[in-house]
Design an enzyme around this catalytic site. Structure first.
Site, PDB file in Angstrom:
ATOM      1  N   TYR A  27      14.056 -20.074  21.424  1.00 36.22           N
ATOM      2  CA  TYR A  27      13.473 -19.777  20.071  1.00 36.22           C
ATOM      3  C   TYR A  27      15.051 -19.714  19.777  1.00 36.22           C
ATOM      4  O   TYR A  27      15.103 -19.316  18.932  1.00 36.22           O
ATOM      5  CB  TYR A  27      12.764 -18.656  19.931  1.00 36.22           C
ATOM      6  CG  TYR A  27      13.061 -16.915  20.885  1.00 36.22           C
ATOM      7  CD1 TYR A  27      14.517 -16.524  20.623  1.00 36.22           C
ATOM      8  CD2 TYR A  27      12.532 -17.266  22.046  1.00 36.22           C
ATOM      9  CE1 TYR A  27      15.528 -15.982  21.489  1.00 36.22           C
ATOM     10  CE2 TYR A  27      13.592 -16.423  22.784  1.00 36.22           C
ATOM     11  CZ  TYR A  27      14.647 -15.247  22.230  1.00 36.22           C
ATOM     12  OH  TYR A  27      15.274 -14.378  24.105  1.00 36.22           O
ATOM     13  N   GLU A 102      19.552 -16.364  31.308  1.00 39.86           N
ATOM     14  CA  GLU A 102      18.713 -15.807  30.968  1.00 39.86           C
ATOM     15  C   GLU A 102      18.820 -14.054  31.226  1.00 39.86           C
ATOM     16  O   GLU A 102      18.415 -13.002  30.275  1.00 39.86           O
ATOM     17  CB  GLU A 102      17.722 -16.180  30.423  1.00 39.86           C
ATOM     18  CG  GLU A 102      17.731 -17.294  29.247  1.00 39.86           C
ATOM     19  CD  GLU A 102      18.416 -17.275  27.919  1.00 39.86           C
ATOM     20  OE1 GLU A 102      18.277 -15.944  27.636  1.00 39.86           O
ATOM     21  OE2 GLU A 102      19.287 -18.548  27.371  1.00 39.86           O
TER      22      GLU A 102
END
Length: 196
Positions: A27, A102
Protein backbone atom coordinates in the site's frame (compact mmCIF):
# COMPACT_ATOMS: atom_id res chain seq x y z
CA UNK A 1 -14.11 -9.85 8.25
CA UNK A 2 -12.04 -11.63 10.87
CA UNK A 3 -8.34 -10.80 10.60
CA UNK A 4 -5.93 -13.68 10.67
CA UNK A 5 -3.11 -12.72 13.07
CA UNK A 6 0.23 -14.04 11.91
CA UNK A 7 3.31 -13.14 13.84
CA UNK A 8 6.73 -13.60 12.28
CA UNK A 9 6.95 -17.10 13.77
CA UNK A 10 3.88 -18.49 12.02
CA UNK A 11 4.80 -21.56 9.94
CA UNK A 12 5.34 -20.68 6.30
CA UNK A 13 2.69 -23.15 5.18
CA UNK A 14 0.10 -21.07 7.03
CA UNK A 15 1.14 -17.87 5.23
CA UNK A 16 0.48 -19.29 1.78
CA UNK A 17 -2.93 -18.86 0.21
CA UNK A 18 -5.03 -21.88 -0.74
CA UNK A 19 -3.58 -21.63 -4.28
CA UNK A 20 -0.08 -22.28 -2.89
CA UNK A 21 1.19 -18.74 -3.50
CA UNK A 22 2.34 -16.09 -1.07
CA UNK A 23 0.53 -12.76 -1.43
CA UNK A 24 1.80 -9.55 0.14
CA UNK A 25 -0.51 -6.54 0.23
CA UNK A 26 1.45 -3.42 -0.76
CA UNK A 27 0.00 0.00 0.00
CA UNK A 28 3.09 2.28 0.20
CA UNK A 29 6.74 1.84 -0.66
CA UNK A 30 6.32 -1.91 -1.21
CA UNK A 31 4.44 -0.97 -4.40
CA UNK A 32 7.41 0.82 -5.95
CA UNK A 33 10.32 -0.75 -4.07
CA UNK A 34 9.38 -4.26 -2.97
CA UNK A 35 12.95 -5.55 -2.69
CA UNK A 36 12.07 -9.06 -3.93
CA UNK A 37 11.03 -10.79 -7.14
CA UNK A 38 7.33 -11.32 -7.82
CA UNK A 39 5.50 -13.65 -10.17
CA UNK A 40 2.71 -11.12 -10.69
CA UNK A 41 1.14 -7.94 -9.35
CA UNK A 42 -2.61 -7.67 -8.94
CA UNK A 43 -4.72 -4.58 -8.36
CA UNK A 44 -6.23 -5.32 -4.96
CA UNK A 45 -8.79 -4.01 -2.49
CA UNK A 46 -8.51 -4.42 1.28
CA UNK A 47 -11.61 -3.64 3.32
CA UNK A 48 -11.54 -2.64 6.99
CA UNK A 49 -8.27 -0.66 6.84
CA UNK A 50 -7.11 2.53 5.16
CA UNK A 51 -3.73 3.97 4.10
CA UNK A 52 -2.68 6.70 6.54
CA UNK A 53 0.45 8.70 7.44
CA UNK A 54 0.42 7.67 11.09
CA UNK A 55 3.88 6.26 11.90
CA UNK A 56 6.80 8.44 13.00
CA UNK A 57 10.03 7.51 11.21
CA UNK A 58 13.33 8.28 12.86
CA UNK A 59 15.38 5.93 10.70
CA UNK A 60 14.14 5.42 7.14
CA UNK A 61 12.47 8.77 6.37
CA UNK A 62 13.49 10.94 9.28
CA UNK A 63 15.86 11.29 12.22
CA UNK A 64 15.33 11.47 15.99
CA UNK A 65 15.85 15.24 15.74
CA UNK A 66 13.51 15.63 12.77
CA UNK A 67 11.09 12.69 12.54
CA UNK A 68 9.35 11.96 9.29
CA UNK A 69 6.05 10.17 8.77
CA UNK A 70 5.40 6.94 6.88
CA UNK A 71 2.27 5.09 5.92
CA UNK A 72 0.49 2.44 7.92
CA UNK A 73 -2.72 0.53 7.49
CA UNK A 74 -5.05 1.84 10.18
CA UNK A 75 -8.54 0.67 11.17
CA UNK A 76 -11.58 1.63 9.16
CA UNK A 77 -12.47 2.27 5.53
CA UNK A 78 -10.78 0.50 2.66
CA UNK A 79 -7.52 0.63 0.74
CA UNK A 80 -6.71 0.09 -2.93
CA UNK A 81 -3.21 -1.28 -3.39
CA UNK A 82 -1.28 -4.09 -5.01
CA UNK A 83 -1.17 -7.78 -4.10
CA UNK A 84 2.36 -8.96 -4.83
CA UNK A 85 2.30 -12.65 -5.81
CA UNK A 86 5.34 -14.70 -4.82
CA UNK A 87 6.15 -18.29 -5.81
CA UNK A 88 5.98 -20.79 -2.94
CA UNK A 89 9.68 -21.65 -3.26
CA UNK A 90 10.58 -17.97 -2.74
CA UNK A 91 8.20 -17.40 0.16
CA UNK A 92 10.67 -18.20 2.95
CA UNK A 93 13.42 -15.72 1.93
CA UNK A 94 10.78 -13.09 1.10
CA UNK A 95 9.23 -13.44 4.56
CA UNK A 96 12.67 -13.19 6.23
CA UNK A 97 13.30 -9.99 4.26
CA UNK A 98 9.88 -8.54 5.09
CA UNK A 99 10.23 -9.35 8.79
CA UNK A 100 13.50 -7.40 8.88
CA UNK A 101 12.13 -4.52 6.80
CA UNK A 102 8.69 -4.09 8.32
CA UNK A 103 8.91 -5.49 11.85
CA UNK A 104 12.30 -4.31 13.14
CA UNK A 105 11.00 -0.94 14.37
CA UNK A 106 8.06 -2.33 16.32
CA UNK A 107 5.51 -0.13 14.51
CA UNK A 108 3.52 -2.83 12.68
CA UNK A 109 1.71 -6.09 13.27
CA UNK A 110 1.97 -8.75 10.60
CA UNK A 111 -1.46 -10.12 9.72
CA UNK A 112 -3.08 -12.25 7.07
CA UNK A 113 -6.02 -10.33 5.67
CA UNK A 114 -8.49 -11.11 2.95
CA UNK A 115 -7.95 -8.95 -0.11
CA UNK A 116 -9.86 -8.88 -3.37
CA UNK A 117 -7.80 -9.35 -6.53
CA UNK A 118 -9.63 -6.86 -8.74
CA UNK A 119 -8.17 -8.18 -11.98
CA UNK A 120 -9.33 -11.74 -11.21
CA UNK A 121 -12.47 -11.16 -9.14
CA UNK A 122 -11.41 -13.49 -6.34
CA UNK A 123 -10.25 -13.20 -2.73
CA UNK A 124 -6.91 -14.33 -1.34
CA UNK A 125 -5.27 -14.16 2.08
CA UNK A 126 -2.37 -11.72 1.94
CA UNK A 127 0.36 -10.92 4.43
CA UNK A 128 -0.29 -7.31 5.46
CA UNK A 129 1.46 -4.87 7.78
CA UNK A 130 -1.04 -3.06 10.02
CA UNK A 131 0.02 -0.24 12.31
CA UNK A 132 0.32 -1.18 15.97
CA UNK A 133 -1.61 1.54 17.78
CA UNK A 134 0.25 0.69 21.01
CA UNK A 135 3.64 1.48 19.48
CA UNK A 136 5.40 4.67 20.57
CA UNK A 137 5.81 5.56 16.88
CA UNK A 138 2.04 5.62 16.27
CA UNK A 139 0.88 9.22 16.02
CA UNK A 140 -2.83 8.77 15.29
CA UNK A 141 -4.73 11.39 13.33
CA UNK A 142 -2.85 14.60 12.52
CA UNK A 143 -4.06 17.55 10.47
CA UNK A 144 -3.02 17.45 6.79
CA UNK A 145 -1.00 20.62 7.38
CA UNK A 146 0.96 18.98 10.21
CA UNK A 147 1.60 15.87 8.12
CA UNK A 148 2.74 17.90 5.09
CA UNK A 149 5.11 20.00 7.24
CA UNK A 150 6.71 16.88 8.72
CA UNK A 151 7.06 15.27 5.28
CA UNK A 152 8.52 18.41 3.71
CA UNK A 153 11.28 18.79 6.26
CA UNK A 154 12.52 15.26 6.92
CA UNK A 155 14.86 12.70 5.41
CA UNK A 156 16.45 9.51 6.69
CA UNK A 157 18.50 6.53 5.66
CA UNK A 158 16.20 5.65 2.74
CA UNK A 159 15.90 9.20 1.42
CA UNK A 160 13.59 12.15 1.72
CA UNK A 161 10.11 11.89 3.15
CA UNK A 162 8.91 14.07 0.24
CA UNK A 163 10.12 11.44 -2.26
CA UNK A 164 8.37 8.69 -0.28
CA UNK A 165 5.04 10.51 -0.59
CA UNK A 166 5.46 11.54 -4.23
CA UNK A 167 6.71 8.10 -5.36
CA UNK A 168 3.79 6.40 -3.66
CA UNK A 169 1.33 8.85 -5.20
CA UNK A 170 2.90 8.48 -8.65
CA UNK A 171 2.81 4.67 -8.52
CA UNK A 172 -0.80 4.65 -7.39
CA UNK A 173 -1.78 7.00 -10.22
CA UNK A 174 0.10 4.80 -12.72
CA UNK A 175 -2.13 1.94 -11.59
CA UNK A 176 -5.32 3.99 -11.89
CA UNK A 177 -5.72 4.52 -8.15
CA UNK A 178 -6.70 7.94 -6.80
CA UNK A 179 -5.94 8.62 -3.16
CA UNK A 180 -7.43 12.00 -2.37
CA UNK A 181 -5.69 12.20 1.01
CA UNK A 182 -2.24 11.73 -0.52
CA UNK A 183 -3.08 14.15 -3.33
CA UNK A 184 -4.03 16.81 -0.78
CA UNK A 185 -0.75 16.30 1.08
CA UNK A 186 1.21 16.71 -2.17
CA UNK A 187 -0.55 20.03 -2.83
CA UNK A 188 0.26 21.23 0.70
CA UNK A 189 4.00 20.57 0.33
CA UNK A 190 6.07 23.72 -0.09
CA UNK A 191 8.17 23.89 -3.26
CA UNK A 192 11.25 21.66 -3.01
CA UNK A 193 14.18 23.46 -1.38
CA UNK A 194 12.04 26.03 0.46
CA UNK A 195 11.15 23.98 3.55
CA UNK A 196 12.54 25.22 6.85
Amino acid sequence: MTPDPSGPDLPLSQLLDADGKLYVFAYGSLIWKPGFATEAEHAALLRGYHRHFCVRSTRYRGTPERPGLVLGLDRGGSCRGVALQVAAEQAEPVMRYLTEREMSGGSYRQMRLRVRLLDQGRDVRAVSYVVDRRAASYCGVLTPETVAAAIAGSAGGMGSNRDYLLNTLSQLRARGVRDLGLERLAVLLPPAGTEG
